[in-house]
Design a protein around this motif. Structure first.
Motif, PDB file in Angstrom:
ATOM      1  N   THR A  80      39.222  48.895  47.464  1.00 44.61           N
ATOM      2  CA  THR A  80      40.008  49.614  46.462  1.00 44.61           C
ATOM      3  C   THR A  80      41.340  48.917  46.288  1.00 44.61           C
ATOM      4  OG1 THR A  80      38.970  51.715  47.053  1.00 44.61           O
ATOM      5  CG2 THR A  80      41.047  51.825  45.834  1.00 44.61           C
ATOM      6  N   PHE A  81      41.729  48.672  45.055  1.00 44.49           N
ATOM      7  CA  PHE A  81      42.988  47.993  44.758  1.00 44.49           C
ATOM      8  C   PHE A  81      43.988  48.974  44.154  1.00 44.49           C
ATOM      9  CE2 PHE A  81      45.604  45.936  41.443  1.00 44.49           C
ATOM     10  CZ  PHE A  81      46.424  45.193  42.275  1.00 44.49           C
ATOM     11  N   ALA A  82      45.244  48.863  44.572  1.00 46.15           N
ATOM     12  CA  ALA A  82      46.314  49.687  44.017  1.00 46.15           C
ATOM     13  C   ALA A  82      47.457  48.790  43.547  1.00 46.15           C
ATOM     14  CB  ALA A  82      46.828  50.679  45.058  1.00 46.15           C
ATOM     15  N   GLN A  83      47.790  48.889  42.270  1.00 48.05           N
ATOM     16  CA  GLN A  83      48.948  48.193  41.722  1.00 48.05           C
ATOM     17  C   GLN A  83      50.154  49.116  41.820  1.00 48.05           C
ATOM     18  OE1 GLN A  83      49.193  44.862  40.019  1.00 48.05           O
ATOM     19  NE2 GLN A  83      51.260  45.424  40.641  1.00 48.05           N
ATOM     20  N   PHE A  90      54.871  54.640  39.877  1.00 48.97           N
ATOM     21  CA  PHE A  90      53.493  54.606  39.392  1.00 48.97           C
ATOM     22  C   PHE A  90      52.605  53.830  40.347  1.00 48.97           C
ATOM     23  CE2 PHE A  90      50.082  53.232  36.413  1.00 48.97           C
ATOM     24  CZ  PHE A  90      49.666  54.491  36.032  1.00 48.97           C
ATOM     25  N   VAL A  91      51.518  54.434  40.790  1.00 45.37           N
ATOM     26  CA  VAL A  91      50.503  53.781  41.607  1.00 45.37           C
ATOM     27  C   VAL A  91      49.213  53.792  40.797  1.00 45.37           C
ATOM     28  CG1 VAL A  91      49.238  53.793  43.789  1.00 45.37           C
ATOM     29  CG2 VAL A  91      51.621  54.563  43.727  1.00 45.37           C
ATOM     30  N   ASP A  92      48.744  52.627  40.419  1.00 45.83           N
ATOM     31  CA  ASP A  92      47.639  52.505  39.469  1.00 45.83           C
ATOM     32  C   ASP A  92      46.371  52.036  40.182  1.00 45.83           C
ATOM     33  OD1 ASP A  92      46.037  52.255  37.278  1.00 45.83           O
ATOM     34  OD2 ASP A  92      47.086  50.545  36.407  1.00 45.83           O
ATOM     35  N   TYR A  93      45.339  52.878  40.131  1.00 46.57           N
ATOM     36  CA  TYR A  93      44.032  52.524  40.687  1.00 46.57           C
ATOM     37  C   TYR A  93      43.032  52.214  39.561  1.00 46.57           C
ATOM     38  CZ  TYR A  93      45.875  54.822  44.902  1.00 46.57           C
ATOM     39  OH  TYR A  93      46.639  55.190  45.990  1.00 46.57           O
ATOM     40  N   GLY A  94      43.531  52.033  38.356  1.00 47.89           N
ATOM     41  CA  GLY A  94      42.656  51.928  37.198  1.00 47.89           C
ATOM     42  C   GLY A  94      41.973  50.600  37.017  1.00 47.89           C
ATOM     43  N   ALA A  95      42.375  49.570  37.754  1.00 46.63           N
ATOM     44  CA  ALA A  95      41.799  48.249  37.540  1.00 46.63           C
ATOM     45  C   ALA A  95      41.748  47.495  38.862  1.00 46.63           C
ATOM     46  CB  ALA A  95      42.627  47.472  36.516  1.00 46.63           C
ATOM     47  N   ASN A  96      41.052  46.380  38.854  1.00 41.38           N
ATOM     48  CA  ASN A  96      40.945  45.525  40.027  1.00 41.38           C
ATOM     49  C   ASN A  96      41.935  44.369  39.927  1.00 41.38           C
ATOM     50  OD1 ASN A  96      40.026  44.241  42.351  1.00 41.38           O
ATOM     51  ND2 ASN A  96      38.407  43.152  41.269  1.00 41.38           N
ATOM     52  N   CYS A  97      42.204  43.712  41.044  1.00 36.29           N
ATOM     53  CA  CYS A  97      42.957  42.459  41.070  1.00 36.29           C
ATOM     54  C   CYS A  97      42.009  41.367  41.533  1.00 36.29           C
ATOM     55  CB  CYS A  97      44.160  42.545  42.011  1.00 36.29           C
ATOM     56  SG  CYS A  97      44.996  40.957  42.245  1.00 36.29           S
ATOM     57  N   GLY A  98      41.694  40.447  40.634  1.00 37.44           N
ATOM     58  CA  GLY A  98      40.767  39.372  40.978  1.00 37.44           C
ATOM     59  C   GLY A  98      41.327  38.426  42.014  1.00 37.44           C
ATOM     60  N   ASN A  99      42.640  38.126  41.936  1.00 41.14           N
ATOM     61  CA  ASN A  99      43.229  37.234  42.926  1.00 41.14           C
ATOM     62  C   ASN A  99      43.080  37.809  44.328  1.00 41.14           C
ATOM     63  OD1 ASN A  99      44.589  34.669  42.029  1.00 41.14           O
ATOM     64  ND2 ASN A  99      45.423  36.059  40.495  1.00 41.14           N
ATOM     65  N   MET A 100      43.434  39.079  44.499  1.00 38.62           N
ATOM     66  CA  MET A 100      43.329  39.676  45.823  1.00 38.62           C
ATOM     67  C   MET A 100      41.879  39.889  46.238  1.00 38.62           C
ATOM     68  SD  MET A 100      46.249  39.552  47.055  1.00 38.62           S
ATOM     69  CE  MET A 100      45.521  40.046  48.610  1.00 38.62           C
ATOM     70  N   SER A 101      40.960  39.902  45.295  1.00 34.67           N
ATOM     71  CA  SER A 101      39.539  39.990  45.650  1.00 34.67           C
ATOM     72  C   SER A 101      39.133  38.833  46.550  1.00 34.67           C
ATOM     73  CB  SER A 101      38.671  39.989  44.389  1.00 34.67           C
ATOM     74  OG  SER A 101      38.922  41.115  43.582  1.00 34.67           O
ATOM     75  N   SER A 102      39.802  37.675  46.384  1.00 36.79           N
ATOM     76  CA  SER A 102      39.450  36.507  47.198  1.00 36.79           C
ATOM     77  C   SER A 102      39.822  36.699  48.667  1.00 36.79           C
ATOM     78  CB  SER A 102      40.128  35.251  46.634  1.00 36.79           C
ATOM     79  OG  SER A 102      41.538  35.357  46.701  1.00 36.79           O
ATOM     80  N   ALA A 103      40.752  37.611  48.949  1.00 34.84           N
ATOM     81  CA  ALA A 103      41.167  37.842  50.331  1.00 34.84           C
ATOM     82  C   ALA A 103      40.282  38.856  51.054  1.00 34.84           C
ATOM     83  CB  ALA A 103      42.618  38.325  50.362  1.00 34.84           C
ATOM     84  N   VAL A 104      39.493  39.609  50.303  1.00 35.31           N
ATOM     85  CA  VAL A 104      38.739  40.716  50.893  1.00 35.31           C
ATOM     86  C   VAL A 104      37.664  40.231  51.853  1.00 35.31           C
ATOM     87  CG1 VAL A 104      37.212  42.664  50.389  1.00 35.31           C
ATOM     88  CG2 VAL A 104      39.236  42.249  48.963  1.00 35.31           C
ATOM     89  N   GLY A 105      36.894  39.215  51.466  1.00 34.93           N
ATOM     90  CA  GLY A 105      35.834  38.700  52.338  1.00 34.93           C
ATOM     91  C   GLY A 105      36.384  38.167  53.650  1.00 34.93           C
ATOM     92  N   PRO A 106      37.364  37.258  53.617  1.00 34.63           N
ATOM     93  CA  PRO A 106      37.946  36.770  54.872  1.00 34.63           C
ATOM     94  C   PRO A 106      38.574  37.878  55.709  1.00 34.63           C
ATOM     95  CG  PRO A 106      38.467  35.270  53.073  1.00 34.63           C
ATOM     96  CD  PRO A 106      37.807  36.465  52.452  1.00 34.63           C
ATOM     97  N   PHE A 107      39.229  38.851  55.069  1.00 34.12           N
ATOM     98  CA  PHE A 107      39.802  39.986  55.809  1.00 34.12           C
ATOM     99  C   PHE A 107      38.705  40.752  56.543  1.00 34.12           C
ATOM    100  CE2 PHE A 107      40.701  44.546  55.978  1.00 34.12           C
ATOM    101  CZ  PHE A 107      41.924  44.581  56.638  1.00 34.12           C
ATOM    102  N   ASN A 128      33.856  46.767  44.442  1.00 34.80           N
ATOM    103  CA  ASN A 128      35.185  47.164  43.989  1.00 34.80           C
ATOM    104  C   ASN A 128      35.099  48.569  43.412  1.00 34.80           C
ATOM    105  OD1 ASN A 128      37.177  46.821  41.170  1.00 34.80           O
ATOM    106  ND2 ASN A 128      38.026  46.847  43.212  1.00 34.80           N
ATOM    107  N   THR A 129      35.724  49.510  44.089  1.00 36.36           N
ATOM    108  CA  THR A 129      35.617  50.914  43.680  1.00 36.36           C
ATOM    109  C   THR A 129      36.373  51.211  42.391  1.00 36.36           C
ATOM    110  OG1 THR A 129      37.537  51.605  44.985  1.00 36.36           O
ATOM    111  CG2 THR A 129      35.395  51.597  46.098  1.00 36.36           C
ATOM    112  N   ASN A 130      37.370  50.376  42.048  1.00 37.86           N
ATOM    113  CA  ASN A 130      38.122  50.596  40.811  1.00 37.86           C
ATOM    114  C   ASN A 130      37.238  50.425  39.586  1.00 37.86           C
ATOM    115  OD1 ASN A 130      39.880  48.979  42.911  1.00 37.86           O
ATOM    116  ND2 ASN A 130      41.295  50.345  41.847  1.00 37.86           N
ATOM    117  N   THR A 131      36.329  49.464  39.659  1.00 38.56           N
ATOM    118  CA  THR A 131      35.487  49.119  38.505  1.00 38.56           C
ATOM    119  C   THR A 131      34.014  49.429  38.719  1.00 38.56           C
ATOM    120  OG1 THR A 131      35.174  46.850  39.312  1.00 38.56           O
ATOM    121  CG2 THR A 131      37.078  47.259  37.870  1.00 38.56           C
TER     122      THR A 131
END
Length: 381
Positions: A80-83, A90-107, A128-131
């Motif tokens: 889940t991504f939060a902008q 404002f805390v926005d859960y309405g969209a994903n961040c593709g750049n940070m998606s690259s960190a999810v697997g290694p994390f 990605n739960t946002n989308t």
């Protein structure tokens, strides 16, 4: 008031940075997350610097990622991504961040949430739960972790790193359920101060609105600082974004659209041309297939958000869209942005009844674990 601590990791993913949390460490109710995230980032900050938190004063450095066990059988983890707003709460859960998606697997691999080879290539299926979309991350592993070195260079990030391939499967309709939410490749909007403006509203990986640079009085190679000083331009782009948000069915009215600052993203695009990057490097007309200047949360990006790049790559494959009219790409698509050129690819198929479907979007990024420990926030207990 008292201080509380939460286990966290600080990571770079592509050209963004975020604080990464394991879902199990956060309060059970997601409604309790926002006050914590705002404190962690240092928001709201009327000075726009987030000095009292981990944020960096711009949208690409004010992000949170939450990783947990998968909620569907075709995934290895949920993400889940939060902008986080810089100046506001404002805390926005309405969209994903593709750049940070690259960190999810290694994390997830580092945290023992998924298994991988001791050496070789790891594959992590990310929900990605946002989308509600699946992203497949593939990356080299050495001694059970993301390889420390590699040969990929990303414009906007110094040095080389191990490549992480992100495959966004069937990215169309990430928010609206349709690749073309309005049913058209091009729409017209009546914008105060501009008149009728043509735009392409596309929803792939994240919903985006693309307008030709000349339609908003720009050449397309302007750098972020110049755009940030152009208040009239930013007002016009925000008006286009809000009008498109309503037309796409994301927001019910303009007032709501103005409050939903994270989506859709809005961008101006132009065809191949010559220009310079933020570092002063020259890009020739032969170096890229399309130019983009993207705005998120009211701020011009210094690089292209990956979900924005995926959406743009898909848009260039949609017959009749503004990006398709401007791009000259036949194979993989080279997108010029303020920090350089990003290579992406996409596949779009057209059904017998003429409906466009996004089959995939792919991009290469890199990531690095920067810090691990605890973040401190205040509680009322």
């Amino acid at each position: 008031m008292a201080n509380a601590r939460l286990r966290a990791v600080f990571m770079r993913g592509g050209t963004s940075k975020a604080v990464m949390f394991r879902k199990e460490d956060l309060p059970a109710k997601p409604s309790d997350w926002d006050p914590i995230f705002l404190q962690v980032m240092g928001s709201p900050d009327p000075n726009g610097r987030q000095l009292d938190g981990m944020g960096g004063g711009i949208s690409s450095l004010s992000k949170i990622c939450i990783i947990g066990p998968p909620s569907r059988p075709d995934a290895d983890v949920d993400y889940t991504f939060a902008q986080i707003g810089v100046h506001d709460t404002f805390v926005d859960y309405g969209a994903n961040c593709g750049n940070m998606s690259s960190a999810v697997g290694p994390f997830a691999l580092d945290e023992g949430m998924v298994t991988g080879p001791a050496n070789g290539e790891a594959t992590v299926r990310i929900h990605n739960t946002n989308t509600s979309k699946i992203i497949v991350a593939r990356f080299p592993v050495e001694q059970g972790a993301l390889a420390a070195t590699g040969d990929i260079e990303i414009d906007g990030v110094g040095g080389k790193a191990a490549p992480i391939r992100l495959e966004f499967l069937e990215p169309g309709g990430a928010r609206t359920g349709k690749l073309l939410p309005t049913g058209r490749a091009v729409d017209e909007f009546d914008i105060k101060g501009l008149g009728i403006v043509k735009a392409s509203c596309v929803d792939a990986a994240n919903p985006c609105v693309f307008v030709e640079a000349s339609a908003v009085g720009q050449s397309g190679d302007e750098l972020p600082d110049a755009l940030d000083r152009d208040a009239v331009f930013l007002q016009h782009m925000e008006a286009i974004r809000c009008a498109a948000s309503v037309k796409m069915g994301i927001a019910p009215d303009l007032d709501t659209a103005r409050r939903m600052t994270g989506i859709p993203k809005v961008a101006m695009v132009s065809g191949p041309r010559a220009g310079r990057t933020l570092s002063g490097r020259e890009i020739t007309a032969a170096d890229a297939d399309i130019w983009v200047r993207m705005i998120s949360v009211g701020q011009p990006h210094r690089a292209t958000p990956i979900t924005g790049a995926i959406c743009l790559s898909v848009a260039t494959r949609v017959p009749g869209s503004i990006p398709a009219q401007l791009s000259n790409a036949n194979g993989p698509i080279r997108i010029a942005h303020p920090s350089g050129v990003t290579l992406v690819d996409a596949g779009v198929s057209i059904s017998a009844d003429g409906i466009a479907k996004a089959d995939y979007g792919a991009v290469y990024r890199s990531a690095r674990r920067l810090f691990e420990g605890n973040v401190v926030y205040r509680t009322t207990e």
